[in-house]
Design an enzyme around this catalytic site. Structure first.
Site, PDB file in Angstrom:
ATOM      1  N   HIS A 165     -11.442  12.706   1.500  1.00 27.42           N
ATOM      2  CA  HIS A 165     -11.493  11.337   2.001  1.00 27.42           C
ATOM      3  C   HIS A 165     -11.386  11.211   3.514  1.00 27.42           C
ATOM      4  CE1 HIS A 165     -11.037   7.040   1.756  1.00 27.42           C
ATOM      5  NE2 HIS A 165      -9.826   7.067   2.286  1.00 27.42           N
ATOM      6  N   PHE A 197       0.855  -1.185   0.000  1.00 28.00           N
ATOM      7  CA  PHE A 197       0.000   0.000   0.000  1.00 28.00           C
ATOM      8  C   PHE A 197       0.890   1.234   0.000  1.00 28.00           C
ATOM      9  CE2 PHE A 197      -4.485   1.287   1.241  1.00 28.00           C
ATOM     10  CZ  PHE A 197      -5.111   0.336   0.467  1.00 28.00           C
ATOM     11  N   GLN A 209      -7.375  15.080   4.016  1.00 25.47           N
ATOM     12  CA  GLN A 209      -6.752  14.262   2.962  1.00 25.47           C
ATOM     13  C   GLN A 209      -7.666  14.119   1.748  1.00 25.47           C
ATOM     14  OE1 GLN A 209      -6.144   9.773   3.427  1.00 25.47           O
ATOM     15  NE2 GLN A 209      -4.065  10.559   3.498  1.00 25.47           N
ATOM     16  N   ARG A 226      -0.430   9.492  -0.378  1.00 27.71           N
ATOM     17  CA  ARG A 226      -1.660   9.983  -1.011  1.00 27.71           C
ATOM     18  C   ARG A 226      -1.582  11.455  -1.398  1.00 27.71           C
ATOM     19  NH1 ARG A 226      -6.193   6.861   2.661  1.00 27.71           N
ATOM     20  NH2 ARG A 226      -5.839   4.878   1.625  1.00 27.71           N
ATOM     21  N   LEU A 263     -15.019   6.109  -3.750  1.00 24.28           N
ATOM     22  CA  LEU A 263     -13.617   5.690  -3.669  1.00 24.28           C
ATOM     23  C   LEU A 263     -13.245   4.551  -4.607  1.00 24.28           C
ATOM     24  CD1 LEU A 263     -11.152   6.534  -1.868  1.00 24.28           C
ATOM     25  CD2 LEU A 263     -11.452   4.314  -0.811  1.00 24.28           C
ATOM     26  N   ARG A 291      -2.275  10.830   6.486  1.00 24.85           N
ATOM     27  CA  ARG A 291      -2.426   9.438   6.926  1.00 24.85           C
ATOM     28  C   ARG A 291      -2.011   8.464   5.831  1.00 24.85           C
ATOM     29  NH1 ARG A 291      -6.400   5.360   6.338  1.00 24.85           N
ATOM     30  NH2 ARG A 291      -7.829   6.730   5.219  1.00 24.85           N
ATOM     31  N   GLU A 336      -7.070   2.171  -2.895  1.00 24.47           N
ATOM     32  CA  GLU A 336      -5.631   2.178  -3.155  1.00 24.47           C
ATOM     33  C   GLU A 336      -5.124   0.756  -3.430  1.00 24.47           C
ATOM     34  OE1 GLU A 336      -3.840   4.934  -0.535  1.00 24.47           O
ATOM     35  OE2 GLU A 336      -1.946   3.847  -0.485  1.00 24.47           O
ATOM     36  N   HIS A 394      -8.036  11.888  -1.263  1.00 24.54           N
ATOM     37  CA  HIS A 394      -7.556  10.609  -1.790  1.00 24.54           C
ATOM     38  C   HIS A 394      -7.369  10.787  -3.290  1.00 24.54           C
ATOM     39  CE1 HIS A 394      -7.430   6.367  -2.853  1.00 24.54           C
ATOM     40  NE2 HIS A 394      -7.430   6.046  -1.572  1.00 24.54           N
TER      41      HIS A 394
HETATM   42  C1  LIG Z   1     -14.544   4.232   0.888  1.00 24.43           C
HETATM   43  C2  LIG Z   1     -13.549   4.229   1.997  1.00 24.43           C
HETATM   44  C3  LIG Z   1     -12.603   3.225   2.065  1.00 24.43           C
HETATM   45  C4  LIG Z   1     -11.673   3.214   3.112  1.00 24.43           C
HETATM   46  N1  LIG Z   1     -10.750   2.199   3.164  1.00 24.43           N
HETATM   47  C5  LIG Z   1      -9.890   2.156   4.207  1.00 24.43           C
HETATM   48  C6  LIG Z   1      -8.964   1.085   4.345  1.00 24.43           C
HETATM   49  O1  LIG Z   1      -8.937   0.162   3.542  1.00 24.43           O
HETATM   50  N2  LIG Z   1      -8.123   1.083   5.385  1.00 24.43           N
HETATM   51  C7  LIG Z   1      -8.115   2.064   6.332  1.00 24.43           C
HETATM   52  O2  LIG Z   1      -7.323   2.005   7.258  1.00 24.43           O
HETATM   53  N3  LIG Z   1      -8.999   3.094   6.237  1.00 24.43           N
HETATM   54  C8  LIG Z   1      -9.882   3.158   5.221  1.00 24.43           C
HETATM   55  N4  LIG Z   1     -10.785   4.195   5.137  1.00 24.43           N
HETATM   56  C9  LIG Z   1     -10.894   5.124   6.259  1.00 24.43           C
HETATM   57  C10 LIG Z   1     -11.661   4.455   7.389  1.00 24.43           C
HETATM   58  O3  LIG Z   1     -12.677   3.624   6.870  1.00 24.43           O
HETATM   59  C11 LIG Z   1     -12.325   5.453   8.329  1.00 24.43           C
HETATM   60  O4  LIG Z   1     -11.402   6.428   8.690  1.00 24.43           O
HETATM   61  C12 LIG Z   1     -12.800   4.722   9.567  1.00 24.43           C
HETATM   62  O5  LIG Z   1     -13.679   3.683   9.219  1.00 24.43           O
HETATM   63  C13 LIG Z   1     -13.492   5.645  10.555  1.00 24.43           C
HETATM   64  O6  LIG Z   1     -13.990   4.846  11.596  1.00 24.43           O
HETATM   65  P1  LIG Z   1     -14.622   5.492  12.890  1.00 24.43           P
HETATM   66  O7  LIG Z   1     -14.933   4.385  13.812  1.00 24.43           O
HETATM   67  O8  LIG Z   1     -13.756   6.600  13.358  1.00 24.43           O
HETATM   68  O9  LIG Z   1     -15.963   6.156  12.335  1.00 24.43           O
HETATM   69  P2  LIG Z   1     -17.204   5.526  11.501  1.00 24.43           P
HETATM   70  O10 LIG Z   1     -16.975   4.135  11.086  1.00 24.43           O
HETATM   71  O11 LIG Z   1     -17.604   6.468  10.462  1.00 24.43           O
HETATM   72  O12 LIG Z   1     -18.354   5.580  12.526  1.00 24.43           O
HETATM   73  C14 LIG Z   1     -18.908   6.813  12.925  1.00 24.43           C
HETATM   74  C15 LIG Z   1     -20.123   6.500  13.748  1.00 24.43           C
HETATM   75  O13 LIG Z   1     -20.540   7.687  14.402  1.00 24.43           O
HETATM   76  C16 LIG Z   1     -21.957   7.816  14.283  1.00 24.43           C
HETATM   77  N5  LIG Z   1     -22.286   9.227  14.451  1.00 24.43           N
HETATM   78  C17 LIG Z   1     -21.790  10.299  13.795  1.00 24.43           C
HETATM   79  N6  LIG Z   1     -22.328  11.426  14.266  1.00 24.43           N
HETATM   80  C18 LIG Z   1     -23.184  11.062  15.253  1.00 24.43           C
HETATM   81  C19 LIG Z   1     -24.053  11.756  16.116  1.00 24.43           C
HETATM   82  N7  LIG Z   1     -24.152  13.092  16.096  1.00 24.43           N
HETATM   83  N8  LIG Z   1     -24.822  11.059  16.981  1.00 24.43           N
HETATM   84  C20 LIG Z   1     -24.756   9.701  17.039  1.00 24.43           C
HETATM   85  N9  LIG Z   1     -23.935   8.990  16.245  1.00 24.43           N
HETATM   86  C21 LIG Z   1     -23.166   9.658  15.369  1.00 24.43           C
HETATM   87  C22 LIG Z   1     -22.252   7.216  12.937  1.00 24.43           C
HETATM   88  O14 LIG Z   1     -23.607   6.877  12.812  1.00 24.43           O
HETATM   89  C23 LIG Z   1     -21.326   6.011  12.945  1.00 24.43           C
HETATM   90  O15 LIG Z   1     -21.923   4.954  13.651  1.00 24.43           O
HETATM   91  C24 LIG Z   1     -11.695   4.230   4.074  1.00 24.43           C
HETATM   92  C25 LIG Z   1     -12.646   5.245   3.994  1.00 24.43           C
HETATM   93  C26 LIG Z   1     -13.554   5.251   2.956  1.00 24.43           C
HETATM   94  C27 LIG Z   1     -14.530   6.372   2.862  1.00 24.43           C
END
Ligand SMILES: Cc1cc2nc3c(=O)[nH]c(=O)nc-3n(C[C@H](O)[C@H](O)[C@H](O)COP(=O)(O)OP(=O)(O)OC[C@H]3O[C@@H](n4cnc5c(N)ncnc54)[C@H](O)[C@@H]3O)c2cc1C
Length: 571
Positions: A350, A122, A235, A285, A251, A385, A254, A237
């Protein structure tokens, strides 16, 4: 006068059910805490589910020369040394254990011939480091964490949005929110709160992020007195879909480049040779995104304003096995068979490296009892990142946040929530139903996205950022007047009117920090200050709420211990 609301009480309240929130919940439960998890969408639908490429962890299954130190070094280099070094160290050291644990809880990974977890290359990672399940790693991670959490017994509040944190004498005591389906109000009492609400991408129009990414958690924390850090680092992407318009920004993982995908301009030139001849398509990135942007700007872009990304030189069966989601995404949405021809791709908003400032060991914010993990927190990734480092971040710091939140809950008395704060939160939430104007929240959102794309995008200047401030001021007063029709029963316009406040808060924080940082570093590119500035290498931007006014301060970057510094800086 507050209308009726229901009340729930937990030792630890977790806002967000993505990877960070679920991992925190599992750990807090393991400590004996009663745990509530709130999320805007259905359980299992969090943004983490979309993660495609994999989890970065130095398991050494494919490249035995890897280890925590090379992972640490790559992370620090990728972040241009603005990372919280201790977070980067903890992350690199603990990620393999967190992946093994996920496997013990039932996650299925792709395998090496010897049966170990397979790892892929990656961008920015020196060794093959990303543990993956085809291009559906996030789905497997969420499925596993969710099963584990449900088994251990947390309470879940789905389709429930938190709009305000409740505080008493400077510490958090609870949260106020509403059920999205029927608009009824809910108050949570809690001794500790973990914010795991993800990022801010919906402030930009071209983004890989889902509708949930409106910066709520950062805004909740900021309003409760927590510090936000390094918000200028957003970032872009390099590879989002540029065509057709309805899916612009979606997306293109990568992993396509990790599996050997090649970038070319419309003249067929492999342009990364010019920008990063050593790492080519697997450069970091920020570099690849700027390279594509420059090719397009200088007239060498594709028909729809992007670059070509080609994996069709690999056997069709291999592509379908390794990148099944990408194969279907392009076939169904753009009528392109990626086993036969190239994809058209371009930069998409992203991820945000900035967020709530936390302490490395415990993930506690600057407000007692308030913790943050995952994309909502700042520090680990510095100014940029590396792919795969988010999923491992969620596991490592989600666990630490849950542990510390549960321990903190044991040390504080039961929470009292303030009726005055609840009444104020209700007044603000319901205001769009009684605002006399005809301002539409959709129009404000569209205009906000246009401002952020054109003035606070991938390349920035002082002139643009100053213009952005003036525009944001106007948008704030329009948003305060936004009005909605209908009832509180599932009313998307009303939900958006509420989310606008968060998007405007984080947008202002990004613009304020971006204007101050008079240099280019990682994901922050200033056309008027194109070089690194050694003075800024030593400073974080900190955003605080001073009596309702957003204020910027600076804080020194922590020095790495000499032995780590020597290792990181060695060629
Ligand atoms: C398409 C895509 C592919 C990716 N691929 C990768 C990868 O392969 N590897 C990698 O390391 N990273 C990857 N990333 C980045 C990574 O997925 C995210 O940074 C990560 O999943 C974020 O996780 P989190 O637990 O912080 O938040 P999230 O998984 O987004 O969860 C946020 C939670 O907060 C809740 N929430 C938000 N606001 C409120 C509110 N006001 N009240 C109540 N609940 C709320 C939402 O409902 C959700 O449940 C990718 C991102 C994208 C968009």
């Amino acid at each position: 006068m507050t209308t009726s609301y229901e009340t729930r009480e937990h030792d630890v309240l977790i806002i967000g059910a993505g990877g960070a929130g679920l991992r925190a919940a599992i750990e807090a439960l393991a400590q004996g805490a009663s745990v509530g998890v709130v999320c805007k969408s259905l359980l299992g639908k969090a943004h983490t589910v979309m993660a495609e490429g994999g989890i970065a962890a130095a398991m050494c299954n494919v490249d035995t020369a890897d280890g925590w130190k090379p992972h640490f070094k790559d992370t620090m280099f990728g972040g241009k040394y603005l990372n919280n070094w201790r977070m980067a160290q903890i992350h690199a050291q603990e990620a393999p254990d967190r992946v093994n644990e996920l496997e013990q809880w039932g996650a299925l990974f792709d395998r090496t011939e010897k049966g170990a977890i397979l790892q892929r290359a990656f961008g920015g990672h020196t060794y093959k480091r990303l543990c993956h399940v085809g291009d559906r790693t996030g789905l497997e991670m969420i499925r596993t964490l969710q099963d584990r959490g449900v088994q251990l017994g947390f309470d879940v509040y789905m389709e429930c949005t938190i709009t305000r944190l409740l505080t008493d004498a400077g510490r958090v005591t609870g949260a106020f929110g509403y059920w999205r389906e029927n608009g009824r109000l809910i108050v949570f009492k809690a001794k500790s709160i973990v914010i795991a609400t993800g990022g801010i991408g919906k402030a930009w129009p071209v983004t890989s992020n889902s509708w949930e990414y409106t910066g709520d958690g950062m805004t909740l924390a900021y309003e409760a007195g927590a510090e936000l850090m390094d918000m200028e680092f957003v970032q872009f992407h390099p590879t989002g879909m540029v065509w057709p318009p309805g899916v612009q920004g979606l997306l293109v993982t990568e992993a396509v480049r990790g599996e050997g995908g090649i970038l070319r301009n419309k003249n067929g030139e492999r342009f990364m040779e010019k920008y990063d001849p050593k790492r080519m398509e697997l450069s970091t990135r920020d570099v690849v995104a700027r390279s594509i942007y420059t090719e397009v700007k200088e007239g060498r872009g594709t028909e729809h304003g992007g670059a070509y990304l080609d994996i069709s030189h690999k056997p069709a069966e291999y592509v379908k096995k390794k990148l099944p989601s990408m194969y279907h995404q392009f076939k169904e949405l753009a009528d392109v068979d990626i086993t036969k021809g190239p994809m058209e791709v371009g930069p998409t908003c992203h991820y945000v490296m900035g967020g709530i400032r936390v302490e490395a060991e415990t993930a506690q914010s600057t407000v007692p009892g308030l913790f943050a993990a995952g994309e909502a927190a700042a520090g680990l990734h510095g100014s940029n990142r590396l792919g795969g480092n988010s999923l491992s971040d969620l596991l490592v710091f989600g666990r630490r946040a849950g542990l510390a939140a549960a321990q903190h809950a044991k040390t504080v008395p039961n929470s009292n929530v303030s009726e005055a704060q609840i009444a104020e939160a209700e007044r603000e939430l319901l205001a769009p139903f009684s605002n006399p104007s005809t301002e539409s929240p959709y129009a404000v959102h569209r205009d906000l996205q246009a401002v952020m794309q054109s003035l606070v995008g991938i390349f920035r200047t002082e002139e643009d950022l100053k213009k952005a401030f003036a525009e944001l001021e106007q948008l704030k007063s329009r948003a305060a007047k936004a009005s909605v029709e209908g009832s509180r029963l599932f009313n998307p316009g009303w939900h958006l009117a509420r989310d606008l406040k968060s998007m405007l808060t984080v947008s202002e924080a990004v613009a304020l920090s971006a204007l101050a940082r008079t240099e280019s570093r990682g994901a922050h590119s200033r056309i008027d200050y194109p070089k690194y500035d050694p003075v800024w290498a030593k400073k974080h931007n900190i955003i605080v709420n001073e009596g309702g006014k957003m204020t910027r301060r600076e804080s020194p970057v922590d020095e790495m211990p000499p032995d780590l510094k020597e290792f990181v800086m060695a060629e």
